[in-house]
Write a protein that holds these residues in place. Sequence first.
Motif, PDB file in Angstrom:
ATOM      1  N   VAL A  93     -62.015 -60.029 -67.135  1.00 35.78           N
ATOM      2  CA  VAL A  93     -61.166 -61.133 -66.672  1.00 35.78           C
ATOM      3  C   VAL A  93     -61.985 -62.398 -66.422  1.00 35.78           C
ATOM      4  O   VAL A  93     -61.491 -63.516 -66.573  1.00 35.78           O
ATOM      5  CB  VAL A  93     -60.422 -60.714 -65.375  1.00 35.78           C
ATOM      6  N   ILE A  94     -63.256 -62.213 -66.045  1.00 37.58           N
ATOM      7  CA  ILE A  94     -64.136 -63.349 -65.742  1.00 37.58           C
ATOM      8  C   ILE A  94     -65.325 -63.279 -66.703  1.00 37.58           C
ATOM      9  O   ILE A  94     -66.438 -62.905 -66.320  1.00 37.58           O
ATOM     10  CB  ILE A  94     -64.633 -63.309 -64.283  1.00 37.58           C
ATOM     11  N   GLN A 135     -63.801 -75.825 -56.682  1.00 39.20           N
ATOM     12  CA  GLN A 135     -64.151 -75.360 -58.020  1.00 39.20           C
ATOM     13  C   GLN A 135     -65.660 -75.234 -58.198  1.00 39.20           C
ATOM     14  O   GLN A 135     -66.147 -74.308 -58.840  1.00 39.20           O
ATOM     15  CB  GLN A 135     -63.552 -76.293 -59.069  1.00 39.20           C
ATOM     16  N   ARG A 138     -66.682 -72.038 -56.500  1.00 35.36           N
ATOM     17  CA  ARG A 138     -66.351 -70.873 -57.330  1.00 35.36           C
ATOM     18  C   ARG A 138     -67.410 -70.697 -58.428  1.00 35.36           C
ATOM     19  O   ARG A 138     -67.870 -69.579 -58.693  1.00 35.36           O
ATOM     20  CB  ARG A 138     -64.964 -71.032 -57.951  1.00 35.36           C
ATOM     21  N   ILE A 163     -61.088 -64.466 -57.409  1.00 45.61           N
ATOM     22  CA  ILE A 163     -61.229 -65.285 -58.623  1.00 45.61           C
ATOM     23  C   ILE A 163     -60.592 -64.563 -59.808  1.00 45.61           C
ATOM     24  O   ILE A 163     -59.926 -65.189 -60.654  1.00 45.61           O
ATOM     25  CB  ILE A 163     -62.714 -65.598 -58.878  1.00 45.61           C
ATOM     26  N   ALA A 164     -60.753 -63.234 -59.866  1.00 45.43           N
ATOM     27  CA  ALA A 164     -60.113 -62.470 -60.937  1.00 45.43           C
ATOM     28  C   ALA A 164     -58.595 -62.600 -60.878  1.00 45.43           C
ATOM     29  O   ALA A 164     -57.924 -62.763 -61.911  1.00 45.43           O
ATOM     30  CB  ALA A 164     -60.529 -61.003 -60.856  1.00 45.43           C
ATOM     31  N   GLU A 166     -56.938 -65.089 -59.652  1.00 46.76           N
ATOM     32  CA  GLU A 166     -56.627 -66.451 -60.095  1.00 46.76           C
ATOM     33  C   GLU A 166     -56.633 -66.546 -61.616  1.00 46.76           C
ATOM     34  O   GLU A 166     -55.782 -67.222 -62.218  1.00 46.76           O
ATOM     35  CB  GLU A 166     -57.617 -67.434 -59.481  1.00 46.76           C
ATOM     36  N   ARG A 167     -57.580 -65.877 -62.253  1.00 44.87           N
ATOM     37  CA  ARG A 167     -57.640 -65.903 -63.721  1.00 44.87           C
ATOM     38  C   ARG A 167     -56.446 -65.158 -64.325  1.00 44.87           C
ATOM     39  O   ARG A 167     -55.872 -65.590 -65.328  1.00 44.87           O
ATOM     40  CB  ARG A 167     -58.950 -65.274 -64.200  1.00 44.87           C
ATOM     41  N   GLY A 170     -53.219 -67.371 -63.201  1.00 44.00           N
ATOM     42  CA  GLY A 170     -53.197 -68.797 -63.504  1.00 44.00           C
ATOM     43  C   GLY A 170     -52.919 -69.669 -62.298  1.00 44.00           C
ATOM     44  O   GLY A 170     -52.644 -70.861 -62.443  1.00 44.00           O
TER      45      GLY A 170
END
Length: 339
Positions: A93-94, A135, A138, A163-164, A166-167, A170
């Motif tokens: 994912v990241i 940002q 992050r 963060i994952a 969020e990815r 979206g």
Amino acid sequence: MHINHLIDPAFAPASAAVRAGDIPGAVLGVVTAAGERAVRAEGSAQIEPDHVGVTRETWFDLASLTKVIFTTTRILHYVEQGRIALDDPLTKVIPDLRQYDMNAAERRLTFRQCLAHDTHLPAVEPLYTYGQDPQTLRAFVLQRVWKPGPPVYSDINFILLGIAIERLSGLPVIDQDLAEGLTFRPDALQCAATERCTWRGRVIRGEVHDENAFALGGAAGHAGLFGTIGGVLDFARGLLDGSLLAAASIDAIRSRQTATRSVGWECRHAGWHGGDICSDSTIGHTGFTGTGLWLDFDRGIAWSLLTNRVHPTRHRDSGILALRRATGERVSAQFNPAH
């Protein structure tokens, strides 16, 4: 014993702590798998600069309860949807995690390892001291060469999981949809105050107490969630009755991955915050601000003690460990689901 009869004895330690001035205020809630619940509240949501009383409608900064109520549950929902697997690396994912070193240890970390705090990452890092651009921070988390160490309970694990999310979604963590009684954007006037923050120069009320979550935009995978006792109990009942997660996910949060941790949660062990009388099937989690939630699947009961023990300062002994243990042991000793 009927649930309405156990709440008063179970609340007695918190009531005593409020009257002794150890904590400003407390709300205790108990819920069964069948949905029966009872709540007690006492004390102050704020004592400075003005006094505000606490009620069962008060919103608390749930601190690290964010890790289980939001982050763990949301990751497991993505697993149920087939979008990720627990043993996938975060890089699925990241892909830009430690992107300048394809052999970096962080690129091998899995969702399961981060959820179980079974990684080499440190407990915490003062990210907020590097700046307040969300940002950029992050990016710093993703590219930092983290010093290796033994597995510890780590905020960094859950910042990465946030963060994952969020990815995958979206959306920033702070803009994620939540159930009633839970929010990342509370009304400050309805919130319990936390600390008189030397960094921000004010008493914190209605914004996240955790400095890193604040600097990351107000909410992150490790902290930032606010809730009422009703919202927390609704969540707990959804786990107890199996309506919130699929059976495989419930098994994941109940099954030990390490000596003391499951997927996301802490498992019963000697000396833990949930007390020693609960069944071995009990899981729980605490939050730095003074919050906690425990679920005993054998008894079919959950309890949450919400306090603002860091108000107006964390630099004092509030006795929170002893208070949590005394509360849990009174709930466990008095509740028999056969009655």
